[in-house]
Scaffold this motif. Structure first.
Motif, short mmCIF file in Angstrom:
data_model
loop_
_atom_site.label_atom_id
_atom_site.label_comp_id
_atom_site.label_asym_id
_atom_site.label_seq_id
_atom_site.Cartn_x
_atom_site.Cartn_y
_atom_site.Cartn_z
N THR A 153 -38.04 -11.88 -8.21
CA THR A 153 -39.19 -11.01 -8.01
C THR A 153 -38.99 -9.81 -8.92
OG1 THR A 153 -38.11 -9.85 -6.19
CG2 THR A 153 -39.52 -11.71 -5.61
N LEU A 154 -40.06 -9.32 -9.49
CA LEU A 154 -39.96 -8.29 -10.52
C LEU A 154 -40.15 -6.88 -9.97
CD1 LEU A 154 -39.69 -7.74 -13.58
CD2 LEU A 154 -42.17 -8.11 -13.76
N ARG A 155 -40.98 -6.74 -8.96
CA ARG A 155 -41.42 -5.41 -8.53
C ARG A 155 -40.27 -4.49 -8.15
NH1 ARG A 155 -45.94 -4.29 -3.78
NH2 ARG A 155 -46.50 -2.17 -4.43
N ALA A 156 -39.28 -5.03 -7.45
CA ALA A 156 -38.20 -4.19 -6.93
C ALA A 156 -37.04 -4.01 -7.92
CB ALA A 156 -37.66 -4.78 -5.63
N ARG A 157 -37.13 -4.64 -9.10
CA ARG A 157 -36.05 -4.47 -10.07
C ARG A 157 -36.02 -3.03 -10.56
NH1 ARG A 157 -33.90 -9.29 -12.17
NH2 ARG A 157 -32.23 -7.91 -12.92
N ASP A 158 -34.84 -2.58 -10.97
CA ASP A 158 -34.68 -1.16 -11.30
C ASP A 158 -35.25 -0.81 -12.66
OD1 ASP A 158 -32.74 -1.83 -13.29
OD2 ASP A 158 -31.13 -1.72 -11.80
N LEU A 159 -35.35 0.48 -12.89
CA LEU A 159 -35.93 1.00 -14.13
C LEU A 159 -35.18 0.50 -15.35
CD1 LEU A 159 -37.62 2.94 -15.87
CD2 LEU A 159 -36.07 4.78 -15.17
N GLY A 160 -33.85 0.44 -15.26
CA GLY A 160 -33.07 0.00 -16.42
C GLY A 160 -33.41 -1.41 -16.83
N PHE A 161 -33.57 -2.31 -15.85
CA PHE A 161 -33.90 -3.70 -16.17
C PHE A 161 -35.29 -3.79 -16.79
CE2 PHE A 161 -36.03 -7.67 -14.98
CZ PHE A 161 -35.18 -8.59 -15.57
N LYS A 162 -36.27 -3.14 -16.16
CA LYS A 162 -37.64 -3.23 -16.66
C LYS A 162 -37.77 -2.60 -18.05
CE LYS A 162 -39.73 -3.26 -12.05
NZ LYS A 162 -40.54 -2.51 -11.07
N SER A 163 -37.05 -1.52 -18.28
CA SER A 163 -37.08 -0.90 -19.61
C SER A 163 -36.45 -1.80 -20.66
CB SER A 163 -36.36 0.46 -19.57
OG SER A 163 -37.03 1.35 -18.72
N MET A 164 -35.38 -2.51 -20.28
CA MET A 164 -34.76 -3.46 -21.19
C MET A 164 -35.72 -4.59 -21.54
SD MET A 164 -31.44 -5.89 -20.49
CE MET A 164 -32.39 -6.86 -19.30
N VAL A 165 -36.44 -5.08 -20.54
CA VAL A 165 -37.44 -6.13 -20.81
C VAL A 165 -38.53 -5.60 -21.73
CG1 VAL A 165 -39.15 -7.66 -19.79
CG2 VAL A 165 -36.95 -7.34 -18.65
#
Length: 333
Positions: A270-282
């Motif tokens: 699930t994507l929504r709860a992933r942290d800022l660092g992960f989403k910024s890397m993506v």
């Protein structure tokens, strides 16, 4: 520069319910914190998780606003600490954990992508959620590479249409399922290599026929339930099964020895709860690998219908009816 008001209209229902609970209410305009930007929203994407949240089944993660919406596009009007002021005035689209169904929203600067010329704000708002989801699950978790054959359920959904577009760009053979001959024809017109009407055909048998009995390298599944065991039959040896939703049920019974014997991998996210660092890397990965295709006009979201913010209820009703092909968006007046 644009004057920022103190209050705004937003969709922030007080209690779960049917689409009718989605009425505009007045809320304070959010203030960008460190590393964040404030965006005057032009359009927001409508996604299946929004429907689940409206029904009370998918609460926002800690710290996220209760206002619905996971993606938007608009113009940056203010920045928080640690964000360069040169971002003010830029048109961006962003993935967020909530808050997009509003005239203003904040987003981490690292989760923003620039809106290229030639892409409307509505189109830009329709990209982030499906792009982040398909990229992280089909290309990262399922390791799909050029030459692979993949099976994606829900071929005319936002996820399905994005998967078709990315498969065409990155050299995958894509098989999709859909619930009518008309939707199968729509998926084929969008670039699917094969489309299976799951209501009139056994998709397991059809995948075997299409692949000459070899099976697929990967399955991207948002159904769950009894589809999981059927999906495993569609996989080639060493195949990867990725679950991204459980619309057909959260529990599944699987043949464990088959998983062992054929070295299958079952994963999901699930994507929504992933942290800022992960989403910024993506976002950084997408900026390098996918965004040049967006800028060149080779990748655009498939657009179904746009509704004004005040008609958010109608937008959700359309999504739940299942008749849409591609993305539904809300536009701000």
């Amino acid at each position: 520069m644009h004057e920022i008001p103190k209050t705004m209209l937003a969709i922030d229902p007080a209690a779960p319910g049917e689409p009718e609970v989605l009425v505009p209410v007045e809320r304070a305009v959010p203030v960008p914190g460190p590393g964040e930007v404030l965006v005057r929203v032009a359009a927001a994407g409508v996604n299946r998780p929004d429907v689940l949240q409206r029904k009370g089944g998918y609460p926002p993660p800690p710290g996220a606003p209760s206002i619905l919406g996971l993606e938007f596009a608009g113009q940056v009007v203010a920045v928080g600490d640690d964000v360069g002021k040169e971002m003010i005035g830029q048109n961006v689209c962003a993935l967020v954990a909530g808050g997009a169904y509003a005239h203003y929203a904040v987003a981490p600067a690292g989760q923003c992508l620039p809106v290229p010329a030639g892409l409307s704000m509505a189109e830009a708002a329709a990209i982030p959620e499906t792009l982040f989801t398909v990229w992280t699950n089909l290309f990262e978790r399922a390791f799909a590479v050029e030459g692979d054959t993949v099976l994606v359920h829900g071929g005319t959904s936002g996820i399905g249409t994005m998967a078709i577009a990315l498969a065409n760009i990155f050299g995958l053979t894509i098989i999709v399922t859909a619930g009518s001959d008309e939707k199968c024809a729509a998926a084929m017109a969008l670039g699917a290599d094969h489309a299976i009407n799951y209501k009139t055909e056994d998709f397991v048998a059809r995948v075997a026929e299409i692949t000459g009995g070899k099976g697929c390298a990967a399955v991207l599944d948002m159904v769950g339930g009894d589809y999981v065991a059927r999906n495993l039959k569609c996989l080639a040896d060493d195949g990867r099964h990725v679950s991204i939703a459980v619309q057909g049920g959260a529990m599944a019974t699987i043949p464990v020895f088959e998983v062992m014997r054929r070295r299958l991998t079952l994963t999901g996210s699930t994507l929504r709860a992933r942290d800022l660092g992960f989403k910024s890397m993506v976002a950084d990965e997408l900026a390098r690998t996918v965004w040049p295709h967006v800028e060149a006009g080779k990748l655009k979201p498939v657009m179904d219908k746009a509704f004004p913010l005040a008609e958010a209820a109608a937008a959700h009703a359309r999504m739940e009816a299942g008749d849409h092909v591609g993305k539904i968006v809300l536009t701000m007046q």
